[in-house]
Write an enzyme that holds these catalytic residues in place. Structure first.
Site, PDB file in Angstrom:
ATOM      1  NE  ARG A 315       3.566   8.606   6.966  1.00 30.30           N
ATOM      2  CZ  ARG A 315       3.180   7.423   6.581  1.00 30.30           C
ATOM      3  NH1 ARG A 315       2.139   6.842   7.152  1.00 30.30           N
ATOM      4  NH2 ARG A 315       3.811   6.785   5.632  1.00 30.30           N
ATOM      5  CB  CYS A 347     -12.845  24.298   5.813  1.00 33.14           C
ATOM      6  SG  CYS A 347     -13.522  24.801   7.389  1.00 33.14           S
ATOM      7  CD  GLU A 348      -8.394  22.379   1.944  1.00 37.61           C
ATOM      8  OE1 GLU A 348      -8.595  21.764   0.885  1.00 37.61           O
ATOM      9  OE2 GLU A 348      -7.905  23.513   2.020  1.00 37.61           O
ATOM     10  CE1 TYR A 377      10.199  11.331   7.755  1.00 41.84           C
ATOM     11  CE2 TYR A 377       9.612   9.027   7.977  1.00 41.84           C
ATOM     12  CZ  TYR A 377      10.550   9.997   7.701  1.00 41.84           C
ATOM     13  OH  TYR A 377      11.828   9.634   7.380  1.00 41.84           O
TER      14      TYR A 377
HETATM   15  N1  LLP Z   1      18.107  10.002   5.100  1.00 34.80           N
HETATM   16  C1  LLP Z   1      17.621  10.923   4.270  1.00 34.80           C
HETATM   17  C2  LLP Z   1      18.540  11.736   3.466  1.00 34.80           C
HETATM   18  C3  LLP Z   1      16.231  11.104   4.170  1.00 34.80           C
HETATM   19  O1  LLP Z   1      15.749  12.024   3.339  1.00 34.80           O
HETATM   20  C4  LLP Z   1      15.359  10.302   4.966  1.00 34.80           C
HETATM   21  C5  LLP Z   1      13.919  10.457   4.855  1.00 34.80           C
HETATM   22  C6  LLP Z   1      15.924   9.373   5.850  1.00 34.80           C
HETATM   23  C7  LLP Z   1      17.303   9.240   5.883  1.00 34.80           C
HETATM   24  C8  LLP Z   1      15.115   8.523   6.774  1.00 34.80           C
HETATM   25  O2  LLP Z   1      14.288   7.654   6.081  1.00 34.80           O
HETATM   26  P1  LLP Z   1      13.478   6.489   6.854  1.00 34.80           P
HETATM   27  O3  LLP Z   1      14.454   5.574   7.534  1.00 34.80           O
HETATM   28  O4  LLP Z   1      12.576   7.145   7.851  1.00 34.80           O
HETATM   29  O5  LLP Z   1      12.762   5.817   5.751  1.00 34.80           O
HETATM   30  N2  LLP Z   1       7.158  11.752   4.982  1.00 34.80           N
HETATM   31  C9  LLP Z   1       7.268  10.422   4.433  1.00 34.80           C
HETATM   32  C10 LLP Z   1       8.665   9.899   4.499  1.00 34.80           C
HETATM   33  C11 LLP Z   1       9.670  10.814   3.824  1.00 34.80           C
HETATM   34  C12 LLP Z   1      11.092  10.339   3.951  1.00 34.80           C
HETATM   35  C13 LLP Z   1      11.980  11.488   3.762  1.00 34.80           C
HETATM   36  N3  LLP Z   1      13.371  11.162   3.925  1.00 34.80           N
HETATM   37  C14 LLP Z   1       6.278   9.499   5.155  1.00 34.80           C
HETATM   38  O6  LLP Z   1       5.537  10.004   6.002  1.00 34.80           O
HETATM   39  O7  LLP Z   1       6.183   8.316   4.862  1.00 34.80           O
END
Ligand code: LLP
Length: 426
Positions: A315, A347-348, A377
């Site tokens: 992240r 190495c970045e 995540y």
């Molecule tokens: N539903 C769908 C269709 C989604 O694509 C996602 C997350 C969620 C639910 C759940 O979202 P949440 O409640 O966790 O906000 N990698 C990023 C976050 C990407 C979110 C992707 N979709 C991070 O590390 O902040």
């Protein structure tokens, strides 16, 4: 997590020293009780204001089966992004209409397997409908709407609606999508959106609910569709930095329910099941990452080298995301602090995960660092690179701890690879 008088950090009732000695570093650690509390707090709030309510856990955020089993026990269905997540849900004993398949830009193979799995299809585009109908006809169907606006505390990176988003159906095309589905003989319908991730403002949720309901309400009225469910997506946020306030979940549920019921009335819709599919809110602050300091360089700045790299916690390098950290054994209230950088072993030069932050002075080789808010995540976005391997995962409940995923080993570096005969050494 708590810090005892001797400055030792505990995750539930297990010290991070014990965890690091038992499982090595880097290791992701999850608090079972915190996950349950998070789920129950949210579930209670939403049911209080709208009884016919259900959570589908977006398993992409933390797909460890042990973690997902906790949420299954609490009553969640699964929001799946791919066929493998549908299969994972099935392994947990969750299938049929307790699974929503919200993949995007699906292949024919995805569609075929999705159809035969019997889960609820949530189509990201009207073009998918034609392809879906060529393969088969689901009993129930939902469309993902791009309501034209979204937001995220992680910046544009995780804003999933509006003109710049790759997701969902343009508001002007939603009516035609449902019309085509109805014409094809589909009789049961849901509606969906997922406009952004990690928002801590109840008014945002009220606002996007109104946006979706104004689009969907007209569709229901015009096509005489009684939606069985309306899914407002995930996005319930958590604070990452100490100056952010937590989301007022009670207020969020109340405001969503207000707008939702008002719009149902306005468009004359039969009250459907209200659905949300969060992930971060359940597991984010229940997870920690324990890493170790291996080497310290005093150069243009003080650079603390740890085994937490961009391959372990993606992240910060991906989004510039902030994660609060503690140094085990050194967090006195009155400790002297100095500005340092923390990096990993990749190495970045993007492999810094803390820059210019005040941490207790005197950090030494061998110290343990504990990263907060690593439950969502985190592990699921880790990867192999530079021959650095994916970490272990551990679940803590009270004084008990359980390894729920093994650390990778060298065999994982070569597993699944093949060497053509002509390249083998003679
Ligand atoms: N539903 C769908 C269709 C989604 O694509 C996602 C997350 C969620 C639910 C759940 O979202 P949440 O409640 O966790 O906000 N990698 C990023 C976050 C990407 C979110 C992707 N979709 C991070 O590390 O902040």
């Amino acid at each position: 997590m708590k810090i005892e008088d001797n400055q030792e950090i505990y995750i539930e009732n297990v010290s991070v020293t014990e965890l690091a000695e038992t499982y090595g570093t880097p290791t992701y650690v999850y608090e079972e009780n915190r996950i349950r509390e998070n789920y129950r707090r949210a579930d209670r709030a939403f049911r209080k204001y709208y009884e016919n309510f259900k959570f589908y856990y977006a398993i992409k955020a933390n797909s460890n089966p042990a973690v997902a089993h906790i949420l299954r026990e609490e009553g969640a269905g699964i929001d799946a992004a791919s066929i493998n997540e549908i299969l994972l849900a099935r392994e947990l004993g969750i299938d049929g209409e307790d699974v929503v398949f919200s993949g995007n830009y699906l292949s024919d193979d995805d569609i075929e397997q999705g159809l035969s799995s019997g889960v609820i299809f949530n189509l990201d585009d009207v073009s998918l409908l034609e392809r879906l109908l060529r393969i088969g006809k689901p009993e129930i169907l939902s469309f993902r709407v791009n309501p034209g606006y979204g937001r995220s505390n992680v910046g544009d990176f995780v804003t999933n609606a509006g003109p710049a988003a790759k997701f969902g159906i343009h508001p002007d095309d939603v009516l035609a999508a449902y019309k085509a589905a109805k014409k094809a003989g589909i009789t049961r319908f849901g509606a969906h959106m997922m406009p952004g991730s990690c928002v801590n403002d109840p008014e945002y949720f009220a606002h996007i609910t109104a946006l979706l309901m104004d689009i969907i309400g007209k569709v229901g009225r015009e096509l005489n569709i009684d939606f069985e469910f309306i899914d407002l997506g995930g996005g319930l946020g958590i604070p990452y930095s100490p100056d952010e306030l937590p989301l007022d979940i009670e207020m969020t549920a109340a405001r969503i329910a207000d707008v939702f019921t008002e719009k149902l009335k306005e468009y004359g819709l039969k009250p459907p099941r209200l659905v949300m599919e969060p992930a971060r809110y359940f597991v984010g602050d229940a997870g920690y990452l324990i890493g170790r300091v291996h080497s310290i360089k005093r150069s243009y700045s003080v650079i603390i080298g740890t085994d937490v790299g961009m391959n372990i916690l993606a992240r910060p390098a991906m989004y510039g995301a902030y994660h609060h950290i503690y140094v085990n054994g050194r967090e006195h209230a009155s400790c002297v602090r100095e500005k340092v950088d923390l990096c990993g072993q990749i190495c970045e030069n993007t492999d810094y995960w803390v820059k210019n932050r005040e941490l207790p002075k005197g950090i030494a080789e061998g110290d343990l660092v504990v990263v907060e808010n690593a439950g969502a995540y985190g592990y699921c976005m880790s990867y192999q690179y530079n021959g650095r391997l994916k970490p272990a995962e551990v679940l803590v409940n009270g004084a008990q701890h359980y390894q729920i995923r093994e650390r990778e080993s060298f065999s994982d570096v070569v597993s699944g690879t093949h060497i053509p005969d002509h390249l083998r050494p003679a």
